[in-house]
Structures are given as structure tokens and as C-alpha cells.
Design a protein around this motif. Sequence first.
Motif, PDB file in Angstrom:
ATOM      1  N   PRO A  46       0.834  -1.201   0.000  1.00  0.00           N
ATOM      2  CA  PRO A  46       0.000   0.000   0.000  1.00  0.00           C
ATOM      3  C   PRO A  46       0.875   1.260   0.000  1.00  0.00           C
ATOM      4  O   PRO A  46       1.910   1.310   0.669  1.00  0.00           O
ATOM      5  N   GLY A  47       0.484   2.230  -0.779  1.00  0.00           N
ATOM      6  CA  GLY A  47       1.211   3.488  -0.855  1.00  0.00           C
ATOM      7  C   GLY A  47       2.286   3.535  -1.922  1.00  0.00           C
ATOM      8  O   GLY A  47       2.807   4.608  -2.221  1.00  0.00           O
ATOM      9  N   ARG A  48       2.654   2.392  -2.499  1.00  0.00           N
ATOM     10  CA  ARG A  48       3.673   2.354  -3.554  1.00  0.00           C
ATOM     11  C   ARG A  48       3.061   2.804  -4.866  1.00  0.00           C
ATOM     12  O   ARG A  48       1.883   2.601  -5.122  1.00  0.00           O
ATOM     13  N   ASP A  49       3.881   3.393  -5.726  1.00  0.00           N
ATOM     14  CA  ASP A  49       3.444   3.774  -7.065  1.00  0.00           C
ATOM     15  C   ASP A  49       3.250   2.492  -7.871  1.00  0.00           C
ATOM     16  O   ASP A  49       4.193   1.739  -8.101  1.00  0.00           O
ATOM     17  N   PHE A  50       2.014   2.254  -8.288  1.00  0.00           N
ATOM     18  CA  PHE A  50       1.650   1.013  -8.959  1.00  0.00           C
ATOM     19  C   PHE A  50       2.437   0.821 -10.260  1.00  0.00           C
ATOM     20  O   PHE A  50       2.968  -0.256 -10.524  1.00  0.00           O
ATOM     21  N   VAL A  51       2.530   1.870 -11.074  1.00  0.00           N
ATOM     22  CA  VAL A  51       3.221   1.783 -12.364  1.00  0.00           C
ATOM     23  C   VAL A  51       4.706   1.486 -12.169  1.00  0.00           C
ATOM     24  O   VAL A  51       5.272   0.614 -12.833  1.00  0.00           O
ATOM     25  N   GLU A  52       5.342   2.181 -11.245  1.00  0.00           N
ATOM     26  CA  GLU A  52       6.765   1.938 -10.975  1.00  0.00           C
ATOM     27  C   GLU A  52       7.000   0.517 -10.470  1.00  0.00           C
ATOM     28  O   GLU A  52       7.968  -0.136 -10.854  1.00  0.00           O
ATOM     29  N   ALA A  53       6.118   0.039  -9.602  1.00  0.00           N
ATOM     30  CA  ALA A  53       6.261  -1.315  -9.059  1.00  0.00           C
ATOM     31  C   ALA A  53       6.128  -2.372 -10.156  1.00  0.00           C
ATOM     32  O   ALA A  53       6.900  -3.332 -10.195  1.00  0.00           O
ATOM     33  N   ILE A  54       5.179  -2.166 -11.056  1.00  0.00           N
ATOM     34  CA  ILE A  54       4.982  -3.104 -12.171  1.00  0.00           C
ATOM     35  C   ILE A  54       6.214  -3.095 -13.065  1.00  0.00           C
ATOM     36  O   ILE A  54       6.744  -4.157 -13.433  1.00  0.00           O
ATOM     37  N   ASP A  55       6.688  -1.912 -13.437  1.00  0.00           N
ATOM     38  CA  ASP A  55       7.856  -1.809 -14.315  1.00  0.00           C
ATOM     39  C   ASP A  55       9.087  -2.461 -13.694  1.00  0.00           C
ATOM     40  O   ASP A  55       9.828  -3.174 -14.371  1.00  0.00           O
ATOM     41  N   ARG A  56       9.295  -2.244 -12.412  1.00  0.00           N
ATOM     42  CA  ARG A  56      10.444  -2.841 -11.743  1.00  0.00           C
ATOM     43  C   ARG A  56      10.320  -4.367 -11.701  1.00  0.00           C
ATOM     44  O   ARG A  56      11.273  -5.091 -11.961  1.00  0.00           O
ATOM     45  N   ALA A  57       9.126  -4.849 -11.405  1.00  0.00           N
ATOM     46  CA  ALA A  57       8.916  -6.297 -11.323  1.00  0.00           C
ATOM     47  C   ALA A  57       9.130  -6.958 -12.683  1.00  0.00           C
ATOM     48  O   ALA A  57       9.751  -8.022 -12.763  1.00  0.00           O
ATOM     49  N   ILE A  58       8.644  -6.348 -13.743  1.00  0.00           N
ATOM     50  CA  ILE A  58       8.861  -6.901 -15.099  1.00  0.00           C
ATOM     51  C   ILE A  58      10.354  -6.990 -15.374  1.00  0.00           C
ATOM     52  O   ILE A  58      10.835  -7.981 -15.928  1.00  0.00           O
ATOM     53  N   GLY A  59      11.105  -5.975 -14.977  1.00  0.00           N
ATOM     54  CA  GLY A  59      12.544  -5.964 -15.202  1.00  0.00           C
ATOM     55  C   GLY A  59      13.289  -7.045 -14.438  1.00  0.00           C
ATOM     56  O   GLY A  59      14.409  -7.405 -14.793  1.00  0.00           O
ATOM     57  N   GLU A  60      12.668  -7.578 -13.391  1.00  0.00           N
ATOM     58  CA  GLU A  60      13.305  -8.605 -12.568  1.00  0.00           C
ATOM     59  C   GLU A  60      12.851 -10.014 -12.920  1.00  0.00           C
ATOM     60  O   GLU A  60      13.306 -10.980 -12.308  1.00  0.00           O
ATOM     61  N   CYS A  61      11.950 -10.131 -13.884  1.00  0.00           N
ATOM     62  CA  CYS A  61      11.390 -11.443 -14.225  1.00  0.00           C
ATOM     63  C   CYS A  61      12.008 -12.009 -15.492  1.00  0.00           C
ATOM     64  O   CYS A  61      12.559 -11.281 -16.314  1.00  0.00           O
ATOM     65  N   GLY A  62      11.879 -13.306 -15.631  1.00  0.00           N
ATOM     66  CA  GLY A  62      12.334 -13.985 -16.830  1.00  0.00           C
ATOM     67  C   GLY A  62      11.183 -14.476 -17.680  1.00  0.00           C
ATOM     68  O   GLY A  62      11.355 -14.795 -18.851  1.00  0.00           O
ATOM     69  N   VAL A  63       9.981 -14.531 -17.088  1.00  0.00           N
ATOM     70  CA  VAL A  63       8.815 -15.001 -17.830  1.00  0.00           C
ATOM     71  C   VAL A  63       7.580 -14.219 -17.389  1.00  0.00           C
ATOM     72  O   VAL A  63       7.425 -13.876 -16.216  1.00  0.00           O
ATOM     73  N   LEU A  64       6.736 -13.926 -18.359  1.00  0.00           N
ATOM     74  CA  LEU A  64       5.450 -13.268 -18.112  1.00  0.00           C
ATOM     75  C   LEU A  64       4.362 -14.253 -18.496  1.00  0.00           C
ATOM     76  O   LEU A  64       4.309 -14.706 -19.647  1.00  0.00           O
ATOM     77  N   LEU A  65       3.518 -14.621 -17.540  1.00  0.00           N
ATOM     78  CA  LEU A  65       2.355 -15.456 -17.809  1.00  0.00           C
ATOM     79  C   LEU A  65       1.156 -14.531 -17.948  1.00  0.00           C
ATOM     80  O   LEU A  65       0.875 -13.743 -17.037  1.00  0.00           O
ATOM     81  N   VAL A  66       0.473 -14.595 -19.092  1.00  0.00           N
ATOM     82  CA  VAL A  66      -0.669 -13.715 -19.354  1.00  0.00           C
ATOM     83  C   VAL A  66      -1.938 -14.557 -19.352  1.00  0.00           C
ATOM     84  O   VAL A  66      -2.155 -15.364 -20.252  1.00  0.00           O
ATOM     85  N   VAL A  67      -2.761 -14.381 -18.331  1.00  0.00           N
ATOM     86  CA  VAL A  67      -4.021 -15.110 -18.208  1.00  0.00           C
ATOM     87  C   VAL A  67      -5.060 -14.423 -19.098  1.00  0.00           C
ATOM     88  O   VAL A  67      -5.327 -13.226 -18.946  1.00  0.00           O
ATOM     89  N   ILE A  68      -5.632 -15.188 -20.032  1.00  0.00           N
ATOM     90  CA  ILE A  68      -6.575 -14.638 -21.000  1.00  0.00           C
ATOM     91  C   ILE A  68      -7.901 -15.389 -20.908  1.00  0.00           C
ATOM     92  O   ILE A  68      -7.972 -16.572 -21.217  1.00  0.00           O
ATOM     93  N   GLY A  69      -8.937 -14.669 -20.486  1.00  0.00           N
ATOM     94  CA  GLY A  69     -10.290 -15.216 -20.470  1.00  0.00           C
ATOM     95  C   GLY A  69     -11.074 -14.724 -21.670  1.00  0.00           C
ATOM     96  O   GLY A  69     -10.561 -13.983 -22.518  1.00  0.00           O
TER      97      GLY A  69
END
Length: 127
Positions: A46-69
Motif C-alpha cells: 500500500p502506498g507504492r506507485d503502482f506503475v513503478e512497481a509493475i515496471d520494476r517487477a517486469i525488469g526482474e522477471c524472466g517469464v510473463l504469464l498472461v491469463v486470457i479469459g
Amino acid sequence: MQKAGNAIFISYRREDGAAFAGRLLDRLSDRFGAERVFMDVDDIEPGRDFVEAIDRAIGECGVLLVVIGRQWLREQGEEDFVAREIRAALRNELKIVPILIEGASMPEAADLPADLAPFARKNARSE
């Protein structure tokens, strides 16, 4: 979160795939460890910048799983965070795995913004 290449990012639309994404988070956390799996609801304080947190997390990952309904394409909007996540993964050359749920189909390139068209060529897994 582990450094690049070791972590898994789960991308989903809350209206379309939240329940499946939650179960996926549990299963992956049990198998690989919670510190190696990122999902926004659980991993952004809570209180963290959502966009910055997402961008940082993507930069630290090796795979993106995209759930598509079945509603995945209809849920696009002005602030489309899923599209932002896919763009970042494409830019960072991450492995992207679409996961089709509830009988959903992969989106066609013509149904996506031009910069997301390469996503339509990703081989999907049906659940």
C-alpha cells in the motif's frame, strides 16, 4: 523477488481472470517459492506507485504469464495495465506465455494495438 531470469510475473485482468490467477499464484509459489512469483495484489505494498512497481517487477522477471479469459479483449481501457505489462515484456525480450482459460482464444494481431501485435504470435497454453 529474484533478479532477472529467475522470477515469474502473472498478468491478468481482474474482471476476467483473477480467480484463475490466484490459484496459479498459489501453485507456482508452492513449487518455486513465493519470492519468485509476482502478482500485483499480493506484491505491491500500500502506498507504492503502482506503475513503478509493475515496471520494476517486469525488469526482474524472466517469464510473463498472461491469463486470457473470454472477456480479455473487451476489458482494454485507457489505463490498460495488462497491455503495459506485455509491452514491457516484449521490450525486455522476456518469455511470454499466454494461458487461455474458460475456452478463450488467442487474440488476433488485428485486434491489438500495433505495438502488441507480436504478442498474437506467442504459442498459448489452454487450461
